[in-house]
Design an enzyme around this catalytic site. Structure first.
Site, short mmCIF file in Angstrom:
data_model
loop_
_atom_site.label_atom_id
_atom_site.label_comp_id
_atom_site.label_asym_id
_atom_site.label_seq_id
_atom_site.Cartn_x
_atom_site.Cartn_y
_atom_site.Cartn_z
N ASP A 1 21.83 -29.11 -24.14
CA ASP A 1 21.35 -27.77 -23.79
C ASP A 1 22.27 -26.76 -24.51
O ASP A 1 23.17 -26.19 -23.92
CB ASP A 1 21.40 -27.60 -22.27
CG ASP A 1 20.98 -26.21 -21.82
OD1 ASP A 1 20.23 -25.55 -22.56
OD2 ASP A 1 21.41 -25.80 -20.73
N ARG B 1 33.54 -15.94 -12.06
CA ARG B 1 33.83 -15.35 -10.74
C ARG B 1 35.05 -16.05 -10.15
O ARG B 1 34.91 -16.93 -9.29
CB ARG B 1 32.64 -15.54 -9.78
CG ARG B 1 31.34 -14.87 -10.17
CD ARG B 1 30.24 -15.22 -9.17
NE ARG B 1 30.07 -16.66 -9.05
CZ ARG B 1 29.27 -17.38 -9.85
NH1 ARG B 1 28.56 -16.80 -10.78
NH2 ARG B 1 29.18 -18.69 -9.69
N TYR C 1 23.01 -12.86 -18.03
CA TYR C 1 22.62 -13.85 -17.01
C TYR C 1 22.41 -13.25 -15.62
O TYR C 1 21.72 -13.86 -14.79
CB TYR C 1 23.60 -15.01 -16.97
CG TYR C 1 24.78 -14.86 -16.04
CD1 TYR C 1 25.84 -14.04 -16.38
CD2 TYR C 1 24.82 -15.54 -14.82
CE1 TYR C 1 26.91 -13.90 -15.53
CE2 TYR C 1 25.89 -15.40 -13.96
CZ TYR C 1 26.94 -14.58 -14.31
OH TYR C 1 28.00 -14.44 -13.46
N THR D 1 24.91 -29.64 -17.01
CA THR D 1 26.09 -30.19 -17.68
C THR D 1 26.83 -31.12 -16.74
O THR D 1 27.13 -30.74 -15.60
CB THR D 1 27.02 -29.05 -18.11
OG1 THR D 1 26.25 -28.10 -18.82
CG2 THR D 1 28.14 -29.58 -18.99
N LYS E 1 19.83 -19.64 -23.97
CA LYS E 1 19.56 -21.07 -23.84
C LYS E 1 18.29 -21.51 -24.56
O LYS E 1 18.13 -22.70 -24.81
CB LYS E 1 19.36 -21.40 -22.35
CG LYS E 1 20.56 -21.11 -21.47
CD LYS E 1 21.50 -22.28 -21.47
CE LYS E 1 22.55 -22.14 -20.37
NZ LYS E 1 23.40 -23.33 -20.33
N TYR F 1 21.45 -27.95 -12.28
CA TYR F 1 22.87 -27.57 -12.34
C TYR F 1 23.64 -28.51 -11.41
O TYR F 1 24.40 -28.09 -10.57
CB TYR F 1 22.95 -26.11 -11.85
CG TYR F 1 24.17 -25.30 -12.23
CD1 TYR F 1 24.66 -25.28 -13.53
CD2 TYR F 1 24.82 -24.52 -11.27
CE1 TYR F 1 25.75 -24.50 -13.87
CE2 TYR F 1 25.92 -23.74 -11.61
CZ TYR F 1 26.37 -23.73 -12.91
OH TYR F 1 27.46 -22.94 -13.25
N HIS G 1 31.32 -29.03 -13.22
CA HIS G 1 30.94 -28.01 -14.21
C HIS G 1 30.66 -26.69 -13.50
O HIS G 1 31.11 -25.63 -13.94
CB HIS G 1 29.70 -28.47 -14.98
CG HIS G 1 29.09 -27.42 -15.86
ND1 HIS G 1 29.65 -27.05 -17.07
CD2 HIS G 1 27.99 -26.64 -15.70
CE1 HIS G 1 28.89 -26.10 -17.62
NE2 HIS G 1 27.89 -25.83 -16.81
MN MN Z 1 22.36 -26.58 -18.97
#
Ligand code: MN
Length: 435
Positions: free
Chosen positions: A243, A153, A254, A370, A263, A139, A144
């Site tokens: 992805d 959030r 999640y 991403t 995913k 990540y 992103h």
């Molecule tokens: Mn991803």
């Protein structure tokens, strides 16, 4: 500090030319690239190692007798239906193969014999280049992470661990496919209006994620971390990774353990491994962290990695809808952005993955996460481009999109560019949605 092992050599000479004429003008596959893959000739299931040169493939089974010494051995290792055996040796055998193929494809005296082991690329099928044992998605795209964090959030977009820990989760290897694989729209649990139970239906918020794939090389024994100084040797090279993500499934599932069925229904890679050695001229400094951000902890810090651990690679994403295809309208570009959007280097990901003793194996797939830049022109997902589905995008031809519709095809491309170097490309990573 370890000396970087990415000094350009004669195989990167921008003036080098191949007797495979069209390769010299090819945007992706000139002789300076020589990416590795696994292919089957038309109508055959006989999967074998290959190397892209212009619009053609070198069959490594056929080429092995034309090569000498370690290059010939490497060509045979690469002919096992995957590149795992070749990269079980680290990067050295692949480098020997690169040297041998460079000579074979640049010296005109070889043309007669070597011509016979070339296949037209458009008559071949390509596979995922490795038998993937494990897939981890990171990540590292901080823009992103901020954009998505703000949607989920608003008051607390970036969690406090982000600037210390290269965040990742373990993905699924069985559903990784090469470019061109069809995306069957996934079903799953989706949240209902307040007070009602969730229901199962096809995802209505189907998305892509523009990422790069980092393929690992060699291995470390269980219990023995890979130091940051050694991590570069464990990177075989890069491909493009899409992805695919179902945002409505993701929003419901999640928490508390992260992505799961949102995913793992498909991840698509471009089929060519652009090797670490091919990328040597395109290494660049890791961008300095913004003022006030903490310095990475010592085990993640290496001066050489900071000086040359990032890549000058530009990525782009295009969409072609069914209506555009029918009307003959060219694909519409959704975004374009640099791979330097990574908050962590590839070497830092390798080192962090093993700090607890976790063992990497040849052909493990590490996704970057991403990669979005700071402005909308470089956002790497529809979730960001449509602001969580609130602002539809206008496409060439008059259609609009928030998320993917049946018949939509996503096309990802990437090119490495640097002053004084012949630019090279990754080929394409494509996928079309079927309802
Ligand atoms: Mn991803």
């Amino acid at each position: 500090m370890t000396m970087p092992d990415h000094t350009p050599d004669h195989t990167h000479d921008p003036n080098a030319r191949s007797w495979v004429g069209e390769a010299n003008e090819h945007p992706d596959f000139p002789v300076q690239n020589l990416p590795l893959g696994v292919f089957a000739p038309a109508g055959s299931e006989d999967w074998r190692g290959g190397v892209a040169i212009g619009d053609r493939l070198v069959c490594l089974r056929g080429a092995a007798p034309l090569l000498q010494g370690r290059a010939a051995d490497a060509a045979r290792l690469a002919d096992a239906g995957s590149l795992n055996a070749l990269f079980a040796q680290g990067n050295e055998m692949a480098d020997a193969l690169r040297e041998g193929l460079f000579a074979l494809l640049t010296e005109a005296a070889n043309a007669g014999e070597a011509e016979r082991v070339l296949f037209p690329a458009d008559e071949c099928r390509m596979a995922v280049p490795f038998q993937v044992g494990d897939y981890t998605d990171f990540y590292t795209g901080i823009e992103h992470a901020k954009n998505v964090g703000a949607l989920f959030r608003p008051d607390n977009p970036l969690l406090p661990n982000y600037k210390y820990v290269p965040i990742g989760y373990h993905g699924r290897a069985s559903s990784i496919r090469a470019s061109g694989a069809e995306l069957i729209r996934p079903h799953g649990q989706i949240r209902s209006a307040e007070g009602k139970p969730p229901h199962v239906k096809p995802s209505e918020r189907l998305d892509y994620e523009m990422e790069m794939a980092i393929w690992t090389s060699g291995s470390n024994p269980l219990g023995q971390p890979i130091s940051i100084g050694e991590a570069g040797r464990h990177i075989a090279g890069l491909s493009i990774l899409n992805d695919w993500s179902a945002r409505d499934l993701q929003a419901w599932e999640y928490q508390p353990l992260g992505p799961f069925l949102a995913k793992n229904f498909l991840s698509t890679v471009s089929p060519w491994l652009v090797t670490s050695t091919a990328l040597a001229p395109f290494r660049t400094a890791q961008p300095a962290r913004p003022q006030g951000d903490p310095k990475p902890l010592d085990y993640l810090w290496d001066d050489a990695d900071q000086q040359a651990g990032a890549y000058s690679v530009e990525m782009e994403v295009l969409i072609e809808t069914a209506a555009m295809r029918k009307a003959g309208i060219a694909p519409h570009r959704l975004s374009k952005g640099p791979m330097t959007a990574m908050y962590w280097t590839a070497a830092q990901l390798v080192t962090h993955h093993t700090v607890n003793g976790c063992n990497l194996q040849p052909g493990d797939l590490l996704g970057t996460g991403t990669l979005s830049g700071p402005d909308a022109a470089s956002f790497g997902s529809l979730l960001e481009l449509s602001n969580g589905g609130k602002n539809p995008l206008s496409l060439t031809g008059g259609e609009t999109r928030t998320f993917l519709e049946d018949g939509d095809e996503i096309i990802m491309r990437a090119h490495a560019r640097a002053d004084g170097a012949r630019s090279i490309g990754f080929g394409e990573c494509r996928g079309r949605v079927r309802g």
